[in-house]
Design an enzyme around this catalytic site. Structure first.
Site, short mmCIF file in Angstrom:
data_model
loop_
_atom_site.label_atom_id
_atom_site.label_comp_id
_atom_site.label_asym_id
_atom_site.label_seq_id
_atom_site.Cartn_x
_atom_site.Cartn_y
_atom_site.Cartn_z
N ALA A 166 0.87 -1.18 0.00
CA ALA A 166 0.00 0.00 0.00
C ALA A 166 0.91 1.23 0.00
O ALA A 166 2.07 1.15 0.41
CB ALA A 166 -0.88 -0.02 1.24
N GLY A 196 0.54 -4.95 0.85
CA GLY A 196 -0.63 -5.03 -0.04
C GLY A 196 -0.31 -5.70 -1.37
O GLY A 196 -1.20 -6.28 -2.00
N GLU A 219 -0.62 -9.27 -0.64
CA GLU A 219 -2.05 -9.55 -0.40
C GLU A 219 -2.82 -9.61 -1.72
O GLU A 219 -3.73 -10.43 -1.89
CB GLU A 219 -2.65 -8.48 0.52
CG GLU A 219 -2.08 -8.56 1.93
CD GLU A 219 -2.55 -7.40 2.80
OE1 GLU A 219 -2.09 -6.27 2.56
OE2 GLU A 219 -3.35 -7.63 3.70
N GLU A 247 4.15 -5.32 7.47
CA GLU A 247 3.32 -4.30 8.14
C GLU A 247 3.73 -4.01 9.58
O GLU A 247 3.68 -2.87 10.02
CB GLU A 247 1.84 -4.71 8.09
CG GLU A 247 1.18 -4.52 6.74
CD GLU A 247 1.37 -5.71 5.81
OE1 GLU A 247 2.17 -6.62 6.12
OE2 GLU A 247 0.72 -5.73 4.75
N1 COA Z 1 4.60 3.25 -0.62
C1 COA Z 1 4.98 4.41 -1.16
N2 COA Z 1 6.16 4.58 -1.81
C2 COA Z 1 6.95 3.50 -1.92
C3 COA Z 1 6.61 2.26 -1.37
C4 COA Z 1 5.37 2.15 -0.70
N3 COA Z 1 4.94 0.99 -0.17
N4 COA Z 1 7.62 1.38 -1.63
C5 COA Z 1 8.54 2.06 -2.31
N5 COA Z 1 8.15 3.35 -2.50
C6 COA Z 1 8.86 4.42 -3.19
C7 COA Z 1 10.04 4.95 -2.38
O1 COA Z 1 9.60 5.90 -1.41
C8 COA Z 1 10.87 5.56 -3.48
O2 COA Z 1 10.30 6.79 -3.86
P1 COA Z 1 11.24 8.10 -4.08
O3 COA Z 1 12.19 7.68 -5.16
O4 COA Z 1 10.27 9.15 -4.49
O5 COA Z 1 11.93 8.32 -2.77
C9 COA Z 1 10.67 4.60 -4.63
O6 COA Z 1 9.46 3.91 -4.37
C10 COA Z 1 11.77 3.56 -4.76
O7 COA Z 1 11.90 2.88 -3.53
P2 COA Z 1 13.27 2.73 -2.73
O8 COA Z 1 12.95 2.49 -1.29
O9 COA Z 1 14.17 3.88 -3.04
O10 COA Z 1 13.86 1.40 -3.41
P3 COA Z 1 14.88 0.37 -2.77
O11 COA Z 1 15.27 -0.53 -3.90
O12 COA Z 1 15.93 1.06 -2.01
O13 COA Z 1 14.02 -0.47 -1.70
C11 COA Z 1 12.08 -1.70 -0.95
C12 COA Z 1 12.97 -1.30 -2.14
C13 COA Z 1 10.88 -2.47 -1.49
C14 COA Z 1 12.89 -2.62 0.00
C15 COA Z 1 11.63 -0.42 -0.17
O14 COA Z 1 11.10 0.49 -1.12
C16 COA Z 1 10.57 -0.69 0.86
O15 COA Z 1 10.88 -1.20 1.93
N6 COA Z 1 9.32 -0.29 0.57
C17 COA Z 1 8.23 -0.39 1.51
C18 COA Z 1 7.74 -1.82 1.63
C19 COA Z 1 6.64 -1.91 2.66
O16 COA Z 1 6.83 -1.72 3.85
N7 COA Z 1 5.43 -2.26 2.17
C20 COA Z 1 4.30 -2.47 3.02
C21 COA Z 1 3.43 -1.29 3.08
S1 COA Z 1 2.04 -1.63 4.10
#
Ligand code: COA
Length: 258
Positions: free
Chosen positions: A64, A109, A112, A132
């Site tokens: 999400a 999400g 999910e 989460e």
């Molecule tokens: N919601 C909103 N934005 C997200 C996102 C999310 N769930 N996951 C990634 N993004 C965005 C980042 O903020 C970043 O945006 P920016 O370039 O404007 O700063 C872009 O996507 C790229 O992500 P980034 O974190 O820089 O890539 P990465 O390769 O370093 O890491 C992940 C990848 C997946 C490990 C990391 O993005 C992450 O942990 N995301 C969240 C996962 C999460 O907790 N999901 C559950 C949500 S309930």
């Protein structure tokens, strides 16, 4: 649609989450557009199987949208959860198979969404998790329910409580995904499987989905009664007559979907 790409090449359709700069994170607009895409596909009789994937080479969907989540008040949070749950439930009960082709991160999400699909395929680089609890929440789109039903409560709880993702190989070992392919082969293999399904009798596919999905949610006695009723319904179909006749005449069947 801005965040979702819908491509139809009957009998298959491909739905692509298309917000790669944000790793295809599911914001409210994406949820709304996905609902629109699936509503359209439901009505299109020429479409017999759907492949759901993510744009880019990094993510299926990284969850999400955390920017939106961070601003939620309780009532808005409830509505937010219910809208996503309604879409995912519609995908779970969709009358045609929906195959998740997980091409990278499927987190929160994103996992999910994949869990609501008929089954899942993954690329070697895929990472699947429910992180989460690292954000102070629990899954809100069915993950706490569908994950344990699919892989068992012990494995699911380890994923849900540590928040750590599985590799594709680990997901394969516990049945979270059916197959793992090199990234370039993921979509061609998904299409190959989807075409095999699409070649079968459409009504039988639809009622088989219903028998399994509804049956899994009830007791064995009622599930067997449901199976018998759906079986009987298919005995009235032209495709059943055609399928059995074609076998006896040693030729390929020509299914019409009625
Ligand atoms: N919601 C909103 N934005 C997200 C996102 C999310 N769930 N996951 C990634 N993004 C965005 C980042 O903020 C970043 O945006 P920016 O370039 O404007 O700063 C872009 O996507 C790229 O992500 P980034 O974190 O820089 O890539 P990465 O390769 O370093 O890491 C992940 C990848 C997946 C490990 C990391 O993005 C992450 O942990 N995301 C969240 C996962 C999460 O907790 N999901 C559950 C949500 S309930």
């Amino acid at each position: 649609m801005e965040n979702v790409r819908l491509e139809i090449s009957a009998p298959l359709a491909r739905v692509t989450l298309d917000r790669p700069a944000k790793l295809n994170a599911l914001n409210a607009q994406t949820i709304q557009e996905l609902s629109q895409a699936f509503a359209q596909l439901r009505e299109d009789d020429a479409v017999r199987a759907v492949i759901l994937t993510g744009a880019g080479d990094k993510a299926f969907a990284a969850g999400a949208d955390i920017g939106e989540l961070a601003r939620l008040e309780p009532i808005a949070g409830r509505d937010y959860g219910l809208r996503g749950q309604a879409l995912f439930r519609a995908i779970e009960l969709f009358p045609k198979p929906v195959i998740a082709a997980i091409n990278g991160y499927a987190l929160g999400g994103g996992l999910e969404l994949a869990l609501a699909c008929t089954f899942r395929l993954a690329s070697e680089a895929a990472r699947l998790g429910q992180p989460e609890v690292k954000l102070g929440i629990i899954p809100g789109y069915g993950g706490s329910q569908r994950l344990p039903r699919l892989i068992g409560p012990g494995r699911a709880l380890e994923m849900l409580l540590t928040g750590e993702p599985l590799t594709a190989a680990e997901a394969l070992a516990c049945g979270l995904v059916n197959h793992v392919f090199p990234a370039v082969e993921l979509l061609p293999k998904a299409e190959e499987i989807a075409r095999k399904i699409a070649a079968n009798a459409p009504l039988a596919i639809r009622l088989c989905l219903e028998a399994v999905r509804r049956g899994m949610e009830t007791n064995t006695e009622e599930a067997l009664t449901l199976e018998a009723s759906l079986f009987a319904l298919l005995c009235t179909s032209e495709d059943m007559k055609e399928g059995t006749r074609a076998f006896l005449e040693k030729r390929a069947p020509r299914f019409q979907g009625h």
